[in-house]
Scaffold this active site. Structure first.
Site, PDB file in Angstrom:
ATOM      1  N   SER A   1       0.793  -1.226   0.000  1.00 38.18           N
ATOM      2  CA  SER A   1       0.000   0.000   0.000  1.00 38.18           C
ATOM      3  C   SER A   1       0.829   1.282   0.000  1.00 38.18           C
ATOM      4  O   SER A   1       0.391   2.293  -0.542  1.00 38.18           O
ATOM      5  CB  SER A   1      -0.938  -0.001   1.199  1.00 38.18           C
TER       6      SER A   1
ATOM      7  N   HIS B   1      -5.253  -3.382  -2.837  1.00 42.45           N
ATOM      8  CA  HIS B   1      -4.912  -2.356  -3.835  1.00 42.45           C
ATOM      9  C   HIS B   1      -4.848  -2.925  -5.253  1.00 42.45           C
ATOM     10  O   HIS B   1      -4.382  -2.250  -6.166  1.00 42.45           O
ATOM     11  CB  HIS B   1      -3.578  -1.686  -3.468  1.00 42.45           C
TER      12      HIS B   1
ATOM     13  N   LYS C   1     -11.850   0.782  -1.886  1.00 43.92           N
ATOM     14  CA  LYS C   1     -10.874   1.476  -2.740  1.00 43.92           C
ATOM     15  C   LYS C   1     -11.414   1.464  -4.179  1.00 43.92           C
ATOM     16  O   LYS C   1     -12.282   2.273  -4.488  1.00 43.92           O
ATOM     17  CB  LYS C   1      -9.499   0.827  -2.581  1.00 43.92           C
TER      18      LYS C   1
HETATM   19  C1  LIG Z   1      -3.260  -3.642   2.098  1.00 47.28           C
HETATM   20  C2  LIG Z   1      -4.504  -3.237   2.820  1.00 47.28           C
HETATM   21  N1  LIG Z   1      -5.258  -4.189   3.393  1.00 47.28           N
HETATM   22  C3  LIG Z   1      -6.394  -3.877   4.046  1.00 47.28           C
HETATM   23  C4  LIG Z   1      -6.824  -2.587   4.183  1.00 47.28           C
HETATM   24  C5  LIG Z   1      -8.062  -2.295   4.956  1.00 47.28           C
HETATM   25  O1  LIG Z   1      -9.135  -2.084   4.106  1.00 47.28           O
HETATM   26  P1  LIG Z   1     -10.397  -1.239   4.586  1.00 47.28           P
HETATM   27  O2  LIG Z   1     -10.084   0.185   4.337  1.00 47.28           O
HETATM   28  O3  LIG Z   1     -11.519  -1.772   3.762  1.00 47.28           O
HETATM   29  O4  LIG Z   1     -10.585  -1.536   6.038  1.00 47.28           O
HETATM   30  C6  LIG Z   1      -6.079  -1.574   3.613  1.00 47.28           C
HETATM   31  C7  LIG Z   1      -6.557  -0.172   3.731  1.00 47.28           C
HETATM   32  O5  LIG Z   1      -5.896   0.779   3.784  1.00 47.28           O
HETATM   33  C8  LIG Z   1      -4.892  -1.893   2.921  1.00 47.28           C
HETATM   34  O6  LIG Z   1      -4.125  -0.940   2.382  1.00 47.28           O
END
Ligand SMILES: Cc1ncc(COP(=O)(O)O)c(C=O)c1O
Length: 384
Positions: free
Chosen positions: A175, A203, A231
């Site tokens: 991320s 992502h 996202k």
């Molecule tokens: C790699 C990754 N996994 C999980 C999440 C969590 O997702 P959510 O925003 O739906 O809680 C994020 C969010 O920033 C993320 O970047």
């Protein structure tokens, strides 16, 4: 512990986080009356403001009401949840999918339910916080391998005396760096060492593999593909795409699924509409990646050092926390929102500006952003 002292220390270290409201979402937003080009959103396909998604959310709220009112296992299992799960399973090319309240909850719930004290989790050092928290909650022994270092992972897997279940977990697109995990090698190692493989495609879903993520693009199967609807799908919520028995297992063991209310119908309907859009626009992800590539090239030609990972996430490494904050504030003064990313989100000494490119950024907006970035970087001493 004194909260006040702790907060003062965070401030003096350049690590204090503050809420700063904006009054809209999209490529151009406004904060405190100032219009800002938004390069800090994960609305990668620009769906959060799509009229079809907004209409679907409104209609479903009228039909079902605003809340699911209970856990899915009580009276909160709405038909639209099942419809969305079927659409997600189809997009990810997996037999089933299970919704969670968010991507964070999906990761925490899955890891906690799959392994316990006598087991071992092997995790990339730069995995997302939700995976780290899931590992901690699971109480499994954890082995964190150097970022994307498959030799290190294999050395850890080979260690003698491991009795319990092994589980390997990694983001697919990381991320904060925008780089991609060696998914083929992860699959091979997981199969060779009889480990479960959990890949977080937060992502990547919606963008790669006709929306199914990088595992789908590369023809690989993870035991669990973790996704978010918050996202590229332009909505909210999380999911695990998996086999039928795995889904049943999660329904019976994942505490963040069992003991939490189902997603509101309006949110599920927006996600479903997003899923339909993604299916009907199979080239959208590659258009986005092309847009990001061209934007990166423009910045690199102006002197920025930005690695070429072929994703929509472009990090500009600054290092120092205060310098990163200063650069981000100067960009905002010039009309560009690019939030400073600092520890503990990224390792100490690697503070950065993270630019995320969205399909909704017009060519004019991208040109304008590049111009602001170069001009401001020069005036802040980020570029010479
Ligand atoms: C790699 C990754 N996994 C999980 C999440 C969590 O997702 P959510 O925003 O739906 O809680 C994020 C969010 O920033 C993320 O970047």
């Amino acid at each position: 512990m004194s909260l006040e002292n702790d907060l003062l220390k965070l401030e003096s270290d350049g690590l204090l986080r503050k809420l700063r409201p904006v009054n809209s979402t999209g490529p151009l937003i406004s904060r405190g009356g100032n219009l800002l080009l938004n390069f800090s959103s994960n609305d990668y396909l620009g769906l959060a403001n799509h009229p079809d998604l907004m209409k679907a959310a409104a209609l479903a709220s009228q039909k079902y009401g605003t809340g699911a009112t209970a856990s899915r296992l009580m009276s909160g299992d709405l038909e639209i949840h099942e419809e969305l799960e079927a659409a997600l399973a189809q997009i990810c090319a997996t037999p089933e999918a299970l919704l969670f309240g968010s991507g964070f909850l999906a990761n925490v719930g899955v890891l906690r339910s799959l392994v316990g004290r006598s087991d071992v989790i092997y995790a990339d050092k730069l995995n997302h916080a939700s995976l780290i928290d899931g590992m901690r909650l699971s109480e499994a022994k954890t082995e964190r391998y150097r970022h994307c270092d498959m030799n290190h992972l294999e050395d850890l897997l080979k260690k003698p005396g491991i009795q319990g279940q092994k589980l390997i977990v990694s983001d697919s697109v990381f991320s904060m760096d925008g780089d991609i995990a060696p998914l083929r090698e992860l699959r091979m190692l997981a199969s060779h060492y009889n480990a479960l493989l959990v890949i977080d495609e937060a992502h990547a879903v919606g963008i790669f593999g006709q929306g199914g993520g990088l595992c789908r693009e590369w023809g690989l199967t993870a035991d669990l593909l973790q996704g978010t609807l918050s996202k590229a799908f332009g909505s909210y919520g999380g999911f695990s795409a998996c086999s039928k028995p795995m889904k049943q297992w999660l329904v019976n063991h994942a505490r963040s699924f069992i003991y939490s209310t189902g997603l509101p119908a309006g949110v599920a309907a927006a996600s479903l509409s997003g899923a339909h859009w993604i299916k009907q626009n199979p080239d959208a992800g590659s258009l986005l990646i092309k847009k990001a590539k061209n934007f990166r090239l423009k910045l690199v030609q102006s002197g920025f050092e930005i690695p070429d990972h072929g994703t929509q996430i472009l990090p500009i490494l600054i290092g120092d926390n205060h310098k990163t904050l200063e650069f981000s504030a100067a960009l905002e003064n010039q009309g560009l929102l690019a939030t400073a990313i600092r520890p503990p989100t990224v390792p100490i000494g690697t503070s950065r500006i993270r630019l995320s490119i969205c399909l909704s950024h017009s060519s004019e907006q991208l040109d304008q952003a590049a111009e602001i970035l170069v001009r401001t970087a020069k005036s802040c001493g980020v570029l010479s």
